[in-house]
Design a protein around this motif. Structure first.
Motif, PDB file in Angstrom:
ATOM      1  N   ALA A 120      43.441 -75.654  36.111  1.00 26.50           N
ATOM      2  CA  ALA A 120      44.657 -75.048  36.654  1.00 26.50           C
ATOM      3  C   ALA A 120      44.354 -73.702  37.313  1.00 26.50           C
ATOM      4  O   ALA A 120      44.891 -73.382  38.382  1.00 26.50           O
ATOM      5  CB  ALA A 120      45.689 -74.868  35.542  1.00 26.50           C
ATOM      6  N   SER A 121      43.508 -72.915  36.672  1.00 30.16           N
ATOM      7  CA  SER A 121      43.175 -71.596  37.217  1.00 30.16           C
ATOM      8  C   SER A 121      42.507 -71.719  38.582  1.00 30.16           C
ATOM      9  O   SER A 121      42.769 -70.916  39.498  1.00 30.16           O
ATOM     10  CB  SER A 121      42.273 -70.844  36.245  1.00 30.16           C
ATOM     11  N   LEU A 122      41.656 -72.718  38.739  1.00 30.00           N
ATOM     12  CA  LEU A 122      40.991 -72.922  40.020  1.00 30.00           C
ATOM     13  C   LEU A 122      41.961 -73.481  41.056  1.00 30.00           C
ATOM     14  O   LEU A 122      41.896 -73.106  42.240  1.00 30.00           O
ATOM     15  CB  LEU A 122      39.779 -73.831  39.839  1.00 30.00           C
ATOM     16  N   ASP A 123      42.860 -74.365  40.644  1.00 28.97           N
ATOM     17  CA  ASP A 123      43.868 -74.858  41.580  1.00 28.97           C
ATOM     18  C   ASP A 123      44.783 -73.726  42.037  1.00 28.97           C
ATOM     19  O   ASP A 123      45.229 -73.697  43.199  1.00 28.97           O
ATOM     20  CB  ASP A 123      44.683 -75.986  40.943  1.00 28.97           C
ATOM     21  N   TYR A 124      45.066 -72.790  41.146  1.00 33.08           N
ATOM     22  CA  TYR A 124      45.844 -71.610  41.524  1.00 33.08           C
ATOM     23  C   TYR A 124      45.132 -70.854  42.645  1.00 33.08           C
ATOM     24  O   TYR A 124      45.755 -70.434  43.628  1.00 33.08           O
ATOM     25  CB  TYR A 124      46.039 -70.719  40.299  1.00 33.08           C
ATOM     26  N   LYS A 125      43.828 -70.700  42.513  1.00 28.97           N
ATOM     27  CA  LYS A 125      43.063 -69.992  43.551  1.00 28.97           C
ATOM     28  C   LYS A 125      43.013 -70.786  44.857  1.00 28.97           C
ATOM     29  O   LYS A 125      42.779 -70.212  45.922  1.00 28.97           O
ATOM     30  CB  LYS A 125      41.646 -69.707  43.057  1.00 28.97           C
TER      31      LYS A 125
ATOM     32  N   GLY B  65      45.613 -72.248  45.961  1.00 24.03           N
ATOM     33  CA  GLY B  65      46.988 -72.255  46.442  1.00 24.03           C
ATOM     34  C   GLY B  65      47.725 -73.532  46.122  1.00 24.03           C
ATOM     35  O   GLY B  65      48.825 -73.771  46.644  1.00 24.03           O
ATOM     36  N   LYS B  66      47.164 -74.349  45.236  1.00 18.63           N
ATOM     37  CA  LYS B  66      47.801 -75.605  44.833  1.00 18.63           C
ATOM     38  C   LYS B  66      48.655 -75.341  43.595  1.00 18.63           C
ATOM     39  O   LYS B  66      48.318 -75.723  42.474  1.00 18.63           O
ATOM     40  CB  LYS B  66      46.740 -76.665  44.543  1.00 18.63           C
ATOM     41  N   PHE B  67      49.776 -74.680  43.807  1.00 17.25           N
ATOM     42  CA  PHE B  67      50.564 -74.203  42.683  1.00 17.25           C
ATOM     43  C   PHE B  67      51.259 -75.340  41.929  1.00 17.25           C
ATOM     44  O   PHE B  67      51.448 -75.248  40.716  1.00 17.25           O
ATOM     45  CB  PHE B  67      51.581 -73.169  43.169  1.00 17.25           C
ATOM     46  N   GLY B  68      51.635 -76.384  42.621  1.00 20.27           N
ATOM     47  CA  GLY B  68      52.244 -77.522  41.933  1.00 20.27           C
ATOM     48  C   GLY B  68      51.288 -78.167  40.962  1.00 20.27           C
ATOM     49  O   GLY B  68      51.643 -78.449  39.805  1.00 20.27           O
ATOM     50  N   GLU B  69      50.054 -78.410  41.428  1.00 22.71           N
ATOM     51  CA  GLU B  69      49.036 -78.994  40.549  1.00 22.71           C
ATOM     52  C   GLU B  69      48.718 -78.060  39.385  1.00 22.71           C
ATOM     53  O   GLU B  69      48.596 -78.496  38.235  1.00 22.71           O
ATOM     54  CB  GLU B  69      47.765 -79.299  41.334  1.00 22.71           C
ATOM     55  N   ALA B  70      48.602 -76.770  39.684  1.00 21.44           N
ATOM     56  CA  ALA B  70      48.292 -75.800  38.630  1.00 21.44           C
ATOM     57  C   ALA B  70      49.388 -75.772  37.572  1.00 21.44           C
ATOM     58  O   ALA B  70      49.112 -75.743  36.366  1.00 21.44           O
ATOM     59  CB  ALA B  70      48.092 -74.418  39.233  1.00 21.44           C
TER      60      ALA B  70
ATOM     61  N   PHE C  74      48.771 -76.467  33.626  1.00 20.82           N
ATOM     62  CA  PHE C  74      49.089 -75.478  32.594  1.00 20.82           C
ATOM     63  C   PHE C  74      50.067 -76.077  31.567  1.00 20.82           C
ATOM     64  O   PHE C  74      49.928 -75.850  30.356  1.00 20.82           O
ATOM     65  CB  PHE C  74      49.697 -74.222  33.223  1.00 20.82           C
ATOM     66  N   ARG C  75      51.045 -76.833  32.048  1.00 14.94           N
ATOM     67  CA  ARG C  75      52.016 -77.439  31.122  1.00 14.94           C
ATOM     68  C   ARG C  75      51.334 -78.456  30.199  1.00 14.94           C
ATOM     69  O   ARG C  75      51.644 -78.522  28.998  1.00 14.94           O
ATOM     70  CB  ARG C  75      53.140 -78.113  31.906  1.00 14.94           C
ATOM     71  N   ARG C  76      50.438 -79.245  30.754  1.00 17.53           N
ATOM     72  CA  ARG C  76      49.725 -80.215  29.932  1.00 17.53           C
ATOM     73  C   ARG C  76      48.884 -79.508  28.872  1.00 17.53           C
ATOM     74  O   ARG C  76      48.793 -79.963  27.721  1.00 17.53           O
ATOM     75  CB  ARG C  76      48.853 -81.103  30.815  1.00 17.53           C
ATOM     76  N   ALA C  77      48.264 -78.405  29.250  1.00 15.03           N
ATOM     77  CA  ALA C  77      47.467 -77.632  28.279  1.00 15.03           C
ATOM     78  C   ALA C  77      48.349 -77.139  27.141  1.00 15.03           C
ATOM     79  O   ALA C  77      47.978 -77.214  25.960  1.00 15.03           O
ATOM     80  CB  ALA C  77      46.775 -76.459  28.973  1.00 15.03           C
ATOM     81  N   LEU C  78      49.530 -76.636  27.481  1.00 16.54           N
ATOM     82  CA  LEU C  78      50.446 -76.145  26.447  1.00 16.54           C
ATOM     83  C   LEU C  78      50.981 -77.278  25.589  1.00 16.54           C
ATOM     84  O   LEU C  78      51.294 -77.072  24.414  1.00 16.54           O
ATOM     85  CB  LEU C  78      51.596 -75.380  27.095  1.00 16.54           C
ATOM     86  N   GLY C  79      51.066 -78.470  26.165  1.00 14.86           N
ATOM     87  CA  GLY C  79      51.474 -79.619  25.365  1.00 14.86           C
ATOM     88  C   GLY C  79      50.463 -79.975  24.297  1.00 14.86           C
ATOM     89  O   GLY C  79      50.817 -80.474  23.230  1.00 14.86           O
ATOM     90  N   ILE C  80      49.196 -79.695  24.582  1.00 17.42           N
ATOM     91  CA  ILE C  80      48.129 -79.941  23.608  1.00 17.42           C
ATOM     92  C   ILE C  80      47.999 -78.787  22.628  1.00 17.42           C
ATOM     93  O   ILE C  80      47.844 -78.974  21.415  1.00 17.42           O
ATOM     94  CB  ILE C  80      46.790 -80.166  24.341  1.00 17.42           C
TER      95      ILE C  80
ATOM     96  N   ARG D 134      52.629 -67.009  36.050  1.00 19.64           N
ATOM     97  CA  ARG D 134      52.186 -66.592  37.381  1.00 19.64           C
ATOM     98  C   ARG D 134      52.435 -67.700  38.406  1.00 19.64           C
ATOM     99  O   ARG D 134      52.880 -67.445  39.530  1.00 19.64           O
ATOM    100  CB  ARG D 134      50.693 -66.240  37.374  1.00 19.64           C
ATOM    101  N   THR D 135      52.122 -68.935  38.015  1.00 17.60           N
ATOM    102  CA  THR D 135      52.258 -70.056  38.936  1.00 17.60           C
ATOM    103  C   THR D 135      53.716 -70.337  39.266  1.00 17.60           C
ATOM    104  O   THR D 135      54.077 -70.553  40.440  1.00 17.60           O
ATOM    105  CB  THR D 135      51.600 -71.310  38.332  1.00 17.60           C
ATOM    106  N   LEU D 136      54.588 -70.325  38.267  1.00 16.36           N
ATOM    107  CA  LEU D 136      56.008 -70.550  38.519  1.00 16.36           C
ATOM    108  C   LEU D 136      56.594 -69.443  39.389  1.00 16.36           C
ATOM    109  O   LEU D 136      57.506 -69.685  40.196  1.00 16.36           O
ATOM    110  CB  LEU D 136      56.766 -70.645  37.196  1.00 16.36           C
TER     111      LEU D 136
END
Length: 481
Positions: free
Chosen positions: A285-290, A292-297, A301-307, A320-322
């Motif tokens: 997610a952090s790399l997708d943020y860099k 500019g793929k904010f939807g993917e990021a 991030f949400r999947r990570a928090l689900g785990i 940051r992404t939202l």
């Protein structure tokens, strides 16, 4: 951060000799358990977590009632991200500690309280351990870390680390901790001297080189840092921390595919578990943020928090992404959730609040609430130190730029660059400022300097592409450089 002698087959528990420091430390009747335990401690002190975990598990196979081995296993699991397994191992340590010496009981209680976020109790227990057993070097290290993280009392922390070295002049971890503390306080010369001493104390270990590299990263000396991380890997090719931090430097330099490879390899070197899977998603997610793929990021991030609902980098990254997606209500709810977790864990006066307030400042800047964002920067400054003030000034600069107060933004950038003159985030803000103000010469001067840092960046690295647009640079095929 991180003795093989056969022992007669007798139980090593003895009566407490409070204050004399001569009490036996280990309660086990198995020489093989003790041998594996000591190997594990040596590996722990080098931050070789997978090897340490295997050693403590071997120790417990020889003696499943060895409370200190359970405690050490919990420490390793917690350090490598396994909060659930750490809690289970620590429960066993506490259960079995009643049959151990007072010294062991205090050590186990100290770590149990720390892992349960009972920080004041952990500090009090560490103080008792030090008072009764002034040769307990690990207690000084433990207490110093609490002074740093919870109280921002660096004088007391330095005193504790110094006492740890006094208890054992060859205690490499304490020398390392002194080096990092002096670096955070802005005394880089002293920090470098201590890291060089750390290298001399453990010349065959990987972490001293990696720790020295960390100081170079803080100063923006990225090529030199990479050289030191690679020297660490020459000593131990599978040293997870050096692998990860090479990825961190690649990420800073926009080499995102290479960073991804390093992050994934580093995680594969740590003991597996759900928290590791969450960390993989955070890295992606952090790399997708860099990119500019904010939807993917956001989804990652949400999947990570689900785990792992307590994964702070995932929660912070999601805010940051939202903000970039202009989903401000959702970002605000995540930020409030972070605040509640920090309060539950008694961290509302800790250094964790620096990152919290900066995350809030970034979100408020995206919302256009510049006064609120600057207020959050002021709050963050209350938790900062000479090294970390650069992050505060960098965020101030971004907020002032967004608000159109360019002179203030320039002043902020100047203060941030005093710590790291090669900070790409701050340099990009400078380019934006000069471009908006119409200063072509300074736009080009700072831009070329930044472009050289990003010379090997991936074509989808969003910041480098923005820089190219600001500079009006294009490649031979007409696309941004």
């Amino acid at each position: 951060m991180n003795l093989i002698r056969r022992t007669p087959l007798i139980l090593l528990a003895v009566l407490s000799l409070a204050g004399c420091g001569r009490e036996k430390k280990l309660t086990s009747g198995s020489p093989e358990a003790l041998r594996a335990y000591r190997e594990g401690v040596a590996q722990w002190e080098k931050f070789y977590y997978p090897e340490a975990k295997r050693s403590f598990e071997e120790s417990l196979r020889h003696d499943s009632t060895f409370a200190m081995a359970w405690c050490r296993l919990a420490m390793v699991d917690a350090a490598s991200g396994g909060a659930v397994s750490a809690a289970g191992a620590m429960k066993e340590a506490v259960r079995l500690s009643s049959g151990t010496t007072q010294r062991e009981q205090l050590f186990i209680a100290m770590w149990h309280e720390r892992l349960e976020f009972e920080n004041e109790r952990a500090a009090s227990t560490a103080d008792s351990l030090i008072r009764l057993y002034p040769d307990e070097k690990e207690a000084y290290l433990f207490r110093g870390a609490l002074y740093e993280e919870l109280d921002k009392n660096y004088d007391a922390a330095l005193g504790c680390y110094g006492k740890a070295v006094g208890a054992d002049s060859g205690y490499a971890q304490a020398v390392m901790s002194l080096g990092y503390a002096y670096s955070t306080l802005g005394n880089q010369q002293k920090a470098v001297e201590l890291m060089q001493r750390y290298i001399r104390l453990a010349p065959d270990a990987a972490d001293p080189r990696a720790s020295y590299a960390d100081l170079l990263v803080r100063a923006g000396r990225y090529d030199e840092a990479l050289e030191q991380y690679r020297k660490a890997l020459e000593l131990k090719p599978d040293y997870w921390y050096a692998v990860r931090e090479i990825g961190t430097v690649y990420s800073i330099l926009g080499r995102l595919k290479e960073a991804e490879s390093q992050f994934q390899r580093s995680l594969s070197l740590l003991p597996p578990g759900p928290e590791i899977e969450a960390a993989r998603l955070v890295a992606d997610a952090s790399l997708d943020y860099k990119r500019g793929k904010f939807g993917e990021a956001s989804a990652e991030f949400r999947r990570a928090l689900g785990i792992d609902s307590l994964n702070y980098p995932a929660a912070e990254g999601l805010v940051r992404t939202l903000g970039k997606l202009k989903e401000f209500d959702g970002a605000g709810e995540v930020l409030r959730r972070i605040s509640r977790v920090l309060a539950q864990h008694h961290l509302t006066n800790s250094t964790a609040m620096l990152s919290f307030h900066l995350t809030r400042a970034g979100l408020l800047t995206d919302e256009g609430d510049y006064a609120g964002a600057l207020g959050s920067c002021d709050s963050a400054a209350g938790y900062s130190l000479p090294l970390t003030r650069a992050a505060v000034e960098g965020q101030r600069a971004q907020t002032h730029f967004a608000a159109g107060t360019l002179e203030d933004a320039l002043d902020d950038c100047g203060r941030a660059l005093e710590v790291n003159p090669n900070s790409p985030v701050v340099l990009l803000t400078l380019v934006r400022i000069y471009h908006r103000s119409g200063d072509i010469r300074m736009t080009g001067e700072i831009g070329v300097r930044l472009h050289s840092l990003w010379a090997n960046a991936d074509p989808d690295f969003d910041d480098r592409n923005e820089l190219s647009r600001l500079l009006g640079k294009k490649s031979h095929d007409g696309h941004p450089l």
